[in-house]
Design an enzyme around this catalytic site. Structure first.
Site, PDB file in Angstrom:
ATOM      1  N   ASP A   1      -0.272  -2.539  -4.468  1.00 42.00           N
ATOM      2  CA  ASP A   1       0.941  -2.350  -3.632  1.00 42.00           C
ATOM      3  C   ASP A   1       0.169  -1.809  -2.107  1.00 42.00           C
ATOM      4  O   ASP A   1       0.816  -0.876  -1.631  1.00 42.00           O
ATOM      5  CB  ASP A   1       1.843  -1.371  -4.209  1.00 42.00           C
ATOM      6  CG  ASP A   1       2.505  -1.666  -5.448  1.00 42.00           C
ATOM      7  OD1 ASP A   1       2.202  -2.563  -6.050  1.00 42.00           O
ATOM      8  OD2 ASP A   1       3.490  -1.000  -5.529  1.00 42.00           O
TER       9      ASP A   1
ATOM     10  N   CYS B   1       4.221  -7.536  -8.654  1.00 46.44           N
ATOM     11  CA  CYS B   1       2.905  -7.398  -9.474  1.00 46.44           C
ATOM     12  C   CYS B   1       2.895  -8.707 -10.719  1.00 46.44           C
ATOM     13  O   CYS B   1       2.296  -9.266 -10.575  1.00 46.44           O
ATOM     14  CB  CYS B   1       2.574  -5.982  -9.899  1.00 46.44           C
ATOM     15  SG  CYS B   1       3.877  -5.294 -11.141  1.00 46.44           S
TER      16      CYS B   1
ATOM     17  N   ASP C   1      -2.905  -6.387  -5.192  1.00 43.59           N
ATOM     18  CA  ASP C   1      -2.282  -7.402  -5.717  1.00 43.59           C
ATOM     19  C   ASP C   1      -1.108  -7.696  -5.238  1.00 43.59           C
ATOM     20  O   ASP C   1      -0.317  -8.816  -5.632  1.00 43.59           O
ATOM     21  CB  ASP C   1      -1.753  -6.629  -7.182  1.00 43.59           C
ATOM     22  CG  ASP C   1      -1.062  -5.613  -7.273  1.00 43.59           C
ATOM     23  OD1 ASP C   1      -0.390  -5.109  -6.170  1.00 43.59           O
ATOM     24  OD2 ASP C   1      -0.268  -5.294  -8.382  1.00 43.59           O
TER      25      ASP C   1
END
Length: 573
Positions: free
Chosen positions: A57, A95, A285
């Protein structure tokens, strides 16, 4: 990897913060790499070690990518000795779909994996209890399901393992399906290259959770590693209030903890004498943890920082501005290991023996359901312009997602909205309906606030990117466009998850062959002496018949991605 104590983190930060700030990207060489052919052979041997360090993040909030708010000495050193990638993108802004793309080399919306999330498919978390709890929380009667990619699709680490690599993941999975038994030698909190057989090449992944969105509120009572009054940059779509600033300071504090963790992993690599035989990747990610970042197809949700350090600091300090997507990671890892990527992968290698010769013109992205909120959005960008297509424009622009509402800065935005105190830039996110299309000039409007879709001057660019987006959806047979209940029915006929057929063991002369009638099933085996405990062994990847010696026993198992695992078959000579 051992857990790093908070005191160790703070000590490491205090020690390393004395590193001169000239390591920041403003002091890095600005030389751009001309073409993929600029890359020398990045290894000192045929099968280089490969290490991934994946933060969660996070957008480009570090000095190597232009943000000097905090000093990140370990990432700065990595950038100084490696290559910074300035156009590195997740194809999905959250994610689980992003990780489905990473592990397969496929867009998540081409394999039924674009909804966040399809079940509690974490490392070892899929139990009857967690699945039941997941089902209770789903909207409109949805239930847990595993995405079922086409038969030819496998987790790319299986190809590495078949070629002799020791593959570890520490430890987040979250691929929208349970990992196949042949995917990893070890996927756990203890997974580490140090556990490999002697001299085996390794591919090791470490996932660093500390920068995750949830840590903004979960660590709210922890001491900050930055000054409590530190001035922080605030994008125009977020409020300039003390509550907002505190959350942004927490984000930067978490970045410092992450940087210390990166330093610990690199220290272990160097102390093992492996640094200059290892290609090191650091990336995140998907985009940032703050509101209007994660989950949206704006640059703040998709663009991520990425650094690659090659052995012996080849190409040190350089920058690469090619357009690169996460779908390119799987074929690139295979290419670097000297393995030709399979043709079904939608990404293309950007490094290594099989690096692409022509660069892509566009980057694509998709978002669908986020937890309890269903939407459909697609995007495409070239080197300057971003096009976003809203397929459910009647819905509000803002998705009121309970998980994100735990963040104080999100609560602050909602308070300001309720009192009519949002600025025009902040209010854009809270429109009660969406336009069907948006077009942004990223060079002049990096925060994507000025929609050019109805400006006649940009009609040709709008048409071009709209066509590219539509052609991409068609080429993928975009599974995100199928109502999710219909998708689940496709994957679970009559409500039942498909079962992988039992593997069959056949003895022919001195060789033992293993087959499975389920198309696309991966076969794993354990060959051991009776004195050995097979439960302490990982499943080897079956590729061809092999000999079994007298006194040895054989266990075999099979699974196609998204199918139920077969039972274990046992054979003794």
């Amino acid at each position: 990897m051992k857990t790093i104590s908070r005191n160790s983190i703070i000590s490491l930060f205090l020690l390393t913060s004395i590193v001169s700030y000239y390591y920041s990207c403003t002091q890095l060489e600005e030389q751009q790499l001309d073409t993929p052919s600029s890359y020398p052979n990045p290894s000192l041997k045929a099968q280089p070690n490969i290490l991934w360090i994946v933060a969660e993040d996070l957008s480009s909030y570090i000095p190597a990518f232009g943000d000097s708010t905090v000093v990140t000495p370990n990432l700065d050193r990595l950038a100084k000795s490696g290559v910074c990638y300035d156009n590195f993108y997740s194809p999905h802004p959250v994610c689980a779909p992003a990780r489905a793309s990473i592990i397969t080399g496929m867009y998540a919306n081409s394999i039924g994996a674009s909804h966040m999330r399809t079940g509690p498919w974490y490392a070892g978390a899929a139990t009857a209890e967690t699945i039941s709890k997941y089902n209770e929380l789903q909207p409109d009667g949805l239930e847990a399901y595993e995405a079922v990619p086409p038969a030819e699709v496998k987790m790319f680490t299986e190809y590495l393992r078949a070629a002799g690599y020791y593959c570890t993941n520490n430890s987040k999975e979250d691929y929208q399906m349970i990992k196949t038994p042949t995917a990893w030698d070890d996927s756990s909190n203890e997974a580490h290259w140090r556990n490999r057989p002697k001299d085996a090449p390794f591919f090791s992944v470490f996932n660093l959770m500390v920068t995750h969105e949830s840590k903004i509120w979960a660590k709210a009572n922890d001491s900050l590693l930055v000054d409590t009054n530190m001035e922080v940059p605030i994008p125009p779509y977020l409020p300039d209030t003390e509550i907002a600033k505190n959350d942004i300071r927490r984000m930067y504090s978490n970045i410092l903890e992450m940087d210390a963790q990166v330093g610990e992993i690199l220290h272990q690599l160097e102390s093992d004498g492996l640094l200059d035989n290892t290609i090191v990747f650091w990336y995140t990610d998907h985009g940032g943890p703050l509101p209007r970042q994660k989950r949206l197809l704006y640059e703040s949700g998709l663009e991520v920082p990425a650094i690659v350090r090659f052995p012996n600091e080849q190409l040190a300090g350089q920058r690469d501005d090619r357009l690169i997507s996460f779908v390119d990671l799987a074929p690139t890892m295979l290419s670097q290991a000297g393995i030709q990527p399979p043709k079904h992968m939608q990404g293309q290698a950007f490094l290594g023996k099989y690096a692409r010769q022509n660069e892509p013109e566009y980057l694509f992205a998709a978002s669908d359901r986020f937890d309890e909120y269903t939407d459909r959005v697609r995007s495409v960008r070239d080197r300057r312009y971003k096009y976003i297509q809203y397929l459910m424009p009647e819905q509000p622009m803002y998705a009121d997602i309970a998980y994100r509402n735990q963040m104080p800065i999100m609560q602050e935005l909602k308070r300001l909205q309720a009192s009519g105190k949002l600025t025009p830039e902040q209010a854009l996110w809270f429109r009660e309906s969406k336009p069907t299309e948006e077009l942004f000039d990223l060079e002049n409007d990096p925060h994507e606030l000025n929609n050019l879709a109805e400006v006649p001057k940009y009609a040709d660019k709008l048409k071009e990117l709209r066509s590219a987006c539509n052609e991409w959806k068609t080429a993928l047979d975009d599974t995100g466009l199928i109502p999710e209940k219909e998708l689940i029915a496709r994957f679970k006929p009559n409500g039942i998850q498909p079962q992988t057929a039992q593997p069959v063991i056949q003895k022919n002369d001195n060789l033992t062959a293993i087959t499975c009638t389920t198309e696309g099933a991966s076969i794993g085996y354990k060959l051991y002496h009776k004195s050995e405990n097979p439960d302490q062994m990982s499943w080897s990847v079956y590729t061809k018949p092999f000999a079994i010696s007298e006194g040895q026993e054989l266990q075999v198992i099979a699974q196609r991605m998204g199918y139920q695992l077969s039972e274990i078959e046992v054979y003794a000579l």
